[in-house]
Scaffold this motif. Structure first.
Motif, PDB file in Angstrom:
ATOM      1  N   LEU A  28       0.799  -1.134  -0.016  1.00 60.16           N
ATOM      2  CA  LEU A  28       0.186  -0.003  -0.082  1.00 60.16           C
ATOM      3  C   LEU A  28       0.783   1.180   0.127  1.00 60.16           C
ATOM      4  O   LEU A  28       0.718   2.251  -0.629  1.00 60.16           O
ATOM      5  N   CYS A  29       1.872   1.312   0.646  1.00 57.51           N
ATOM      6  CA  CYS A  29       2.766   2.454   0.814  1.00 57.51           C
ATOM      7  C   CYS A  29       3.543   2.650  -0.338  1.00 57.51           C
ATOM      8  O   CYS A  29       3.834   3.797  -0.714  1.00 57.51           O
ATOM      9  N   SER A  30       4.032   1.383  -0.766  1.00 56.95           N
ATOM     10  CA  SER A  30       4.747   1.522  -2.436  1.00 56.95           C
ATOM     11  C   SER A  30       3.629   2.280  -3.389  1.00 56.95           C
ATOM     12  O   SER A  30       4.391   3.014  -4.239  1.00 56.95           O
ATOM     13  N   HIS A  31       2.688   1.701  -3.377  1.00 55.81           N
ATOM     14  CA  HIS A  31       1.599   2.237  -4.362  1.00 55.81           C
ATOM     15  C   HIS A  31       1.366   3.799  -4.313  1.00 55.81           C
ATOM     16  O   HIS A  31       1.383   4.686  -5.354  1.00 55.81           O
ATOM     17  N   LYS A  32       1.225   4.199  -3.105  1.00 56.90           N
ATOM     18  CA  LYS A  32       0.972   5.682  -2.637  1.00 56.90           C
ATOM     19  C   LYS A  32       2.415   6.519  -2.994  1.00 56.90           C
ATOM     20  O   LYS A  32       2.307   7.435  -3.467  1.00 56.90           O
ATOM     21  N   ALA A  33       3.426   5.791  -2.819  1.00 59.04           N
ATOM     22  CA  ALA A  33       4.951   6.774  -3.127  1.00 59.04           C
ATOM     23  C   ALA A  33       5.084   6.635  -4.446  1.00 59.04           C
ATOM     24  O   ALA A  33       5.559   7.692  -4.817  1.00 59.04           O
ATOM     25  N   ASN A 126      -1.866   3.631  11.672  1.00 61.93           N
ATOM     26  CA  ASN A 126      -2.059   4.934  12.018  1.00 61.93           C
ATOM     27  C   ASN A 126      -1.633   5.775  10.719  1.00 61.93           C
ATOM     28  O   ASN A 126      -0.299   6.047  10.250  1.00 61.93           O
ATOM     29  N   VAL A 127      -2.510   6.405   9.924  1.00 62.31           N
ATOM     30  CA  VAL A 127      -2.367   6.932   8.564  1.00 62.31           C
ATOM     31  C   VAL A 127      -1.726   7.887   8.512  1.00 62.31           C
ATOM     32  O   VAL A 127      -0.682   8.236   7.592  1.00 62.31           O
ATOM     33  N   TYR A 128      -1.488   8.590   9.618  1.00 67.94           N
ATOM     34  CA  TYR A 128      -0.605  10.040  10.030  1.00 67.94           C
ATOM     35  C   TYR A 128       0.874   9.565   9.656  1.00 67.94           C
ATOM     36  O   TYR A 128       1.539  10.130   8.979  1.00 67.94           O
ATOM     37  N   LEU A 129       1.069   8.781  10.565  1.00 67.79           N
ATOM     38  CA  LEU A 129       2.368   8.006  10.737  1.00 67.79           C
ATOM     39  C   LEU A 129       2.906   7.604   9.255  1.00 67.79           C
ATOM     40  O   LEU A 129       3.936   7.752   8.997  1.00 67.79           O
ATOM     41  N   MET A 130       1.981   6.742   9.000  1.00 72.22           N
ATOM     42  CA  MET A 130       2.484   5.885   7.618  1.00 72.22           C
ATOM     43  C   MET A 130       2.667   6.727   6.617  1.00 72.22           C
ATOM     44  O   MET A 130       3.377   6.140   5.566  1.00 72.22           O
ATOM     45  N   GLU A 131       2.049   7.789   6.393  1.00 73.98           N
ATOM     46  CA  GLU A 131       2.175   8.560   5.141  1.00 73.98           C
ATOM     47  C   GLU A 131       3.682   9.028   5.185  1.00 73.98           C
ATOM     48  O   GLU A 131       4.095   9.211   3.846  1.00 73.98           O
TER      49      GLU A 131
END
Length: 495
Positions: A28-33, A126-131
């Protein structure tokens, strides 16, 4: 450690679940990045710091709080090998996410399988931290190296192995290079280590000779680390104060940040804020009491709770003392987020310690927290979601629109001029440079001009729309792309 029946099968199942969760989080983080627009602060860093030499970056010659030293070095290396795409620039933070996920799992490896299964996802829902793992900033790097440091600090106290001592100093150095707000973690960690070993909280009690050798090693490492951290921090202070944005007090700024990030869908204010702040305080106090009681009863386990509680308390005390002695702002917003994983880990180990006969109540409490966290994810995560840089979420799309319009109808004379709100300047110049859009004049932070061919502004900026028509509206960021329809004095309308 509480005595609850466990078997190898349940442990293997829990670990398989943790691996699966980690893979999903990374995907998920890779896709957002890879898909999210580059933001103001990322672009500001990209346009200035990776161009410097490695020695100048390490010496922090262009000192500024935006220049997160390790991020600048990582971005420079990644761009050299992989190009200048959003994903390439953000790759160092994605690698830090891997470190974060691995060390989070290692810290929870000894927890009861049921509690580990529901507790581990709390570290990354925690979406704030993970962003921040999806951005080319230093914060994600600092979160990853902070967990690495805490793990090796605990293992150093528990196993008496010198390699763990070296690794925890290295991790603290890298965390500080990532984000200077973590500077005070190192002395707190050393104090926590000395308290742990002198109170006999490891697997084996330390003998005098190994303890003396380890203390000498730590003093040497402290001097080296202090030198490597001290010069960049000193130059930053000479350039500008460490402005962390908080002037409402420790609870009003730092603790409130933790509360709001835990409940991103709610407007937590007034009495509700006070209640949740009190609950967080009680959790830390109960965890500290458990550690003290277990020591008095000499039933202290070898889990990381003592290290975590001591580091958390000393860090908070250091932050407050720093404010009293030097007038440094209280940590607020993204500057305070590094406390979040520490609070979550303390919470999980407190539940592990406090459950005497059954793990079920602890697992139910942890599951309720997890359910609340997961509920927030769909509303605050994705390509167009950002906690602090929402205004830049469509900047990439605006540049693509300008590029498509130029391709369809190239300008015949001169270069296209785009007037903007100053907030969009770094990100638009990032795309101008990386996509080779040199038919467009460099974007500036100056006010809008009569010579503008297009304008990219917020939709509620009515004054900027005079003489222009809207050619594209972007709902996620509340911005519009405008095209001139009335000729500027002495010019012809844009084709």
């Amino acid at each position: 450690m509480m005595k609850v029946e466990q078997n190898d099968g349940s442990r293997k199942l829990a670990r398989a679940w943790m691996v699966l969760c980690a893979i999903v989080a990374f995907a998920l983080c890779s896709h957002k990045a890879a898909t999210s627009s580059f933001t103001h602060d990322e672009s500001f860093s990209f346009l200035r710091y990776p161009k410097q030499s490695v020695s100048d970056l390490v010496d922090h010659k262009m000192a500024y709080t935006n220049n997160h030293l390790l991020n600048s070095l990582g971005m420079k290396a990644s761009c050299h090998f992989f190009g200048t795409s959003e994903l390439a620039c953000r790759l160092p933070n994605l690698m830090a996410l891997v470190i974060y996920l691995i060390y989070g799992a290692l810290l929870l490896r000894g927890v009861h399988p049921l509690l580990a299964a529901v507790g581990y996802p709390l570290l990354f829902t925690n979406v704030y931290l993970m962003e921040f793992f999806t951005l080319a900033r230093g914060y994600g790097l600092s979160f990853g190296f902070l967990l690495m440091a805490l793990y090796h600090l605990w293992r150093a106290a528990d196993t008496r192995h010198w390699a763990h001592t070296i690794l925890f100093h290295l991790a603290f150095l890298l965390a500080s290079w990532s984000n200077f707000t973590l500077d005070h973690h190192l002395p707190g960690g050393v104090i926590a280590f000395q308290l742990a070993v002198r109170l006999g909280m490891g697997t084996e009690r330390w003998d005098r000779k190994p303890l003396r050798r380890n203390t000498i090693l730590q003093v040497v490492l402290l001097l080296i680390t202090g030198k490597l951290i001290g010069t960049p921090v000193e130059r930053t202070l000479q350039a500008n104060a460490l402005d962390f944005g908080g002037d409402s007090g420790f609870y009003g700024d730092t603790v409130s940040t933790l509360v709001r990030s835990l409940f991103p869908t709610m407007q937590v204010e007034g009495t509700m804020m006070t209640i949740i702040q009190a609950v967080l305080t009680v959790i830390v106090v109960i965890a500290a009491v458990l550690v003290i009681l277990n020591r008095v009863r000499r039933t202290e386990g070898n889990d990381p709770l003592f290290i975590l509680v001591t580091c958390l308390v000393l860090t908070c005390a250091g932050v407050y003392l720093q404010h009293l002695l030097f007038g440094v702002d209280h940590l607020k917003g993204r500057f305070a987020l590094f406390l979040m994983p520490m609070v979550v880990l303390v919470f999980i180990f407190m539940l592990q310690r406090s459950a005497s006969r059954s793990i079920v109540p602890a697992a139910v409490v942890c599951s309720a927290c997890l359910a609340g966290s997961i509920y927030c994810v769909p509303q605050h995560w994705g390509t167009y979601a950002s906690w602090e840089w929402g205004y830049d979420m469509d900047t990439k799309n605006a540049m693509h629109e300008l590029e498509a319009r130029h391709a369809a109808s190239p300008t015949s004379e001169g270069r296209l001029r785009v007037g903007i709100n100053w907030l969009f300047e770094p990100a638009m110049n990032y795309y101008r440079g990386t996509r080779g859009l040199y038919w467009m004049e460099p974007l500036t932070r100056d006010s809008l001009s009569n010579a503008d061919d297009y304008r990219y502004v917020f939709a509620n900026d009515t004054a900027a729309k005079e003489g222009f028509s809207t050619v594209a509206a972007f709902d996620h960021s509340g911005t519009v792309l405008l095209k001139r329809v009335l000729a500027a004095p002495g010019t012809a309308p844009t084709r």
